[in-house]
Design a protein around this motif. Structure first.
Motif, PDB file in Angstrom:
ATOM      1  N   ASN A 176       0.821  -1.204   0.000  1.00  0.00           N
ATOM      2  CA  ASN A 176       0.000   0.000   0.000  1.00  0.00           C
ATOM      3  C   ASN A 176       0.861   1.263   0.000  1.00  0.00           C
ATOM      4  O   ASN A 176       0.451   2.299   0.514  1.00  0.00           O
ATOM      5  CB  ASN A 176      -0.939   0.003   1.221  1.00  0.00           C
ATOM      6  N   ASP A 213      -6.562  -1.665  13.766  1.00  0.00           N
ATOM      7  CA  ASP A 213      -7.621  -2.216  12.914  1.00  0.00           C
ATOM      8  C   ASP A 213      -7.132  -3.407  12.096  1.00  0.00           C
ATOM      9  O   ASP A 213      -7.895  -4.346  11.845  1.00  0.00           O
ATOM     10  CB  ASP A 213      -8.174  -1.134  11.997  1.00  0.00           C
ATOM     11  N   ALA A 214      -5.861  -3.391  11.686  1.00  0.00           N
ATOM     12  CA  ALA A 214      -5.312  -4.550  10.979  1.00  0.00           C
ATOM     13  C   ALA A 214      -5.243  -5.750  11.909  1.00  0.00           C
ATOM     14  O   ALA A 214      -5.546  -6.879  11.512  1.00  0.00           O
ATOM     15  CB  ALA A 214      -3.924  -4.224  10.427  1.00  0.00           C
ATOM     16  N   ARG A 217      -8.741  -6.963  12.585  1.00  0.00           N
ATOM     17  CA  ARG A 217      -9.444  -7.289  11.340  1.00  0.00           C
ATOM     18  C   ARG A 217     -10.819  -6.603  11.328  1.00  0.00           C
ATOM     19  O   ARG A 217     -11.854  -7.209  11.050  1.00  0.00           O
ATOM     20  CB  ARG A 217      -9.574  -8.809  11.162  1.00  0.00           C
ATOM     21  N   VAL A 219     -14.128  -4.706  10.584  1.00  0.00           N
ATOM     22  CA  VAL A 219     -15.055  -4.515   9.464  1.00  0.00           C
ATOM     23  C   VAL A 219     -16.184  -3.598   9.922  1.00  0.00           C
ATOM     24  O   VAL A 219     -16.463  -3.474  11.111  1.00  0.00           O
ATOM     25  CB  VAL A 219     -15.657  -5.859   8.976  1.00  0.00           C
ATOM     26  N   ARG A 237     -12.004  -6.227   5.693  1.00  0.00           N
ATOM     27  CA  ARG A 237     -10.609  -6.669   5.572  1.00  0.00           C
ATOM     28  C   ARG A 237     -10.658  -8.167   5.308  1.00  0.00           C
ATOM     29  O   ARG A 237     -11.043  -8.942   6.183  1.00  0.00           O
ATOM     30  CB  ARG A 237      -9.826  -6.342   6.848  1.00  0.00           C
ATOM     31  N   SER A 263     -12.756 -14.424   5.047  1.00  0.00           N
ATOM     32  CA  SER A 263     -12.240 -13.881   6.301  1.00  0.00           C
ATOM     33  C   SER A 263     -12.179 -14.974   7.351  1.00  0.00           C
ATOM     34  O   SER A 263     -13.025 -15.887   7.372  1.00  0.00           O
ATOM     35  CB  SER A 263     -13.148 -12.750   6.816  1.00  0.00           C
ATOM     36  N   ARG A 296      -4.119 -10.089   1.228  1.00  0.00           N
ATOM     37  CA  ARG A 296      -4.892  -9.303   2.189  1.00  0.00           C
ATOM     38  C   ARG A 296      -5.247  -7.965   1.534  1.00  0.00           C
ATOM     39  O   ARG A 296      -4.375  -7.254   1.035  1.00  0.00           O
ATOM     40  CB  ARG A 296      -4.085  -9.067   3.470  1.00  0.00           C
ATOM     41  N   THR A 298      -8.184  -4.455   1.788  1.00  0.00           N
ATOM     42  CA  THR A 298      -9.289  -3.748   2.437  1.00  0.00           C
ATOM     43  C   THR A 298     -10.170  -3.156   1.348  1.00  0.00           C
ATOM     44  O   THR A 298      -9.688  -2.413   0.485  1.00  0.00           O
ATOM     45  CB  THR A 298      -8.774  -2.633   3.360  1.00  0.00           C
ATOM     46  N   ASP A 321      -3.389  -4.771   1.481  1.00  0.00           N
ATOM     47  CA  ASP A 321      -3.202  -5.200   2.864  1.00  0.00           C
ATOM     48  C   ASP A 321      -4.261  -4.551   3.748  1.00  0.00           C
ATOM     49  O   ASP A 321      -5.252  -4.017   3.258  1.00  0.00           O
ATOM     50  CB  ASP A 321      -1.789  -4.933   3.383  1.00  0.00           C
ATOM     51  N   TRP A 322      -4.051  -4.568   5.072  1.00  0.00           N
ATOM     52  CA  TRP A 322      -5.091  -4.135   6.016  1.00  0.00           C
ATOM     53  C   TRP A 322      -4.764  -2.845   6.735  1.00  0.00           C
ATOM     54  O   TRP A 322      -5.488  -2.444   7.652  1.00  0.00           O
ATOM     55  CB  TRP A 322      -5.336  -5.254   7.039  1.00  0.00           C
TER      56      TRP A 322
END
Length: 345
Positions: A176, A213-214, A217, A219, A237, A263, A296, A298, A321-322
């Motif tokens: 990212n 948040d990563a 996970r 949502v 995610r 997920s 991964r 988002t 990624d997340w």
């Protein structure tokens, strides 16, 4: 992104889920909708319906196969890479640029040197021990008055995930256009072993902090709501892979590309659709071209009224990624063409 975890039976591996892994899938039995190429794959004809129960079972099989492989193969690969990284050391250049991902990743230039293996492991261990809201800003990225939410999540980990048994250093997992270092946190629950991914990234002052948040996970809304007909738009995610189910409003495969979304926090896998050559499709194709078959990601997804319950249009690729950056990842693409700068070599 945390409903209750789902028990999985894993042959020849003690690991249940590996949401932080970047795996090599190895050999997988091919089946319709698996996301793997097949010369004999049959696409559904225009107007031909498919029973909802059959779709649900297919999606469940997809999720189980991928999560099991993520668990068994991915954690083994991560362990080997961690050992090799520890023996060989981290090769940061004078400008602080991080090491490239092992499999086709992008090396991101950074003004700040990465923490050492020992510092990263120690930092994550201290971060997960935080139990006071006032301590949150020291260890986690700016949470916008969510300090108590972070503390509540950390305090509930033992009951939800089990006891932490190991911290695995993953070194650089840049994505990212961000400098990211990863630590895989292994949990042993009552009847299973699982894990979560701690991603560290520097703030504007060069202080490395963990992205909550990563790790959680996160949502929006919850998975229970996302899987209900009432949910119209969601941010998820998920793991994404190429898929091949075309039906309903997404029946025309000349208009849409299909992506499977799974997920560790949901038994059900979803189907996402991006218009061919759109910014969303170009972003996803670029992400999936970087090595693994599962990545991964988002995403923002939205439901179409005439679609099946687990079918969504992918309305925005928020992040590779997340961990979120200042702008959506798809902003690097216009009209299906990449506007990403060349990777740092």
């Amino acid at each position: 992104m945390k409903p209750t975890d789902i028990q999985r039976s894993v042959q020849n591996s003690p690991y249940d889920r590996a949401p932080g892994d970047a795996p090599s899938l190895g050999r997988v039995s091919r089946m319709p909708g698996s996301g793997l190429a097949s010369q004999t794959r049959r696409r559904r004809r225009r107007g031909e319906s498919r029973p909802q129960s059959r779709l649900s079972e297919s999606r469940k099989k997809l999720l189980k196969i991928r999560i099991l492989i993520l668990s068994g193969v991915g954690l083994l690969v991560l362990s080997i890479l961690a050992v090799l990284g520890f023996r060989g050391g981290r090769t940061d250049d004078a400008s602080g640029s991080t090491q490239a991902e092992e499999d086709g990743g992008v090396r991101v230039a950074s003004a700040f040197p990465s923490p050492s293996r020992e510092d990263a492991l120690r930092f994550v261990e201290k971060a997960l021990a935080v139990r006071e809201p006032a301590q949150v800003p020291e260890f986690f990225r700016a949470m916008e008055n969510r300090d108590q939410e972070v503390v509540d999540f950390l305090a509930g980990m033992a009951a939800r995930d089990g006891v932490i048994t190991e911290y695995q250093w993953m070194s650089s997992v840049d994505a990212n256009r961000l400098s990211l270092d990863g630590v895989n946190v292994i949990f042993k629950g009552k009847d299973r072993i699982g894990n979560r991914l701690a991603l560290l990234t520097p703030d504007a002052a060069g202080v490395w902090k963990m992205d909550f948040d990563a790790f959680a996970r996160t949502v929006q809304p919850s998975w229970e709501q996302i899987l209900s007909p009432e949910a119209q738009v969601a941010v998820v995610r998920v793991f994404v892979a190429k898929d091949s189910y075309f039906n309903g409003p997404f029946r025309d495969e000349k208009v849409w590309n299909c992506y499977g979304m799974a997920s560790a926090d949901s038994e059900e896998s979803l189907l996402g659709y991006a218009k061919i050559d759109s910014a969303q499709d170009a972003a996803l194709r670029a992400i999936l071209a970087r090595g693994e078959r599962l990545k991964r990601v988002t995403l923002e997804i939205r439901r179409l009224a005439s679609g099946e319950l687990r079918q969504f249009e992918i309305s925005k690729v928020i992040a590779e990624d997340w961990v979120l950056a200042d702008k959506p990842f798809q902003a690097n693409f216009a009209g299906g063409q990449s506007r990403l700068p060349d990777p740092v070599r």
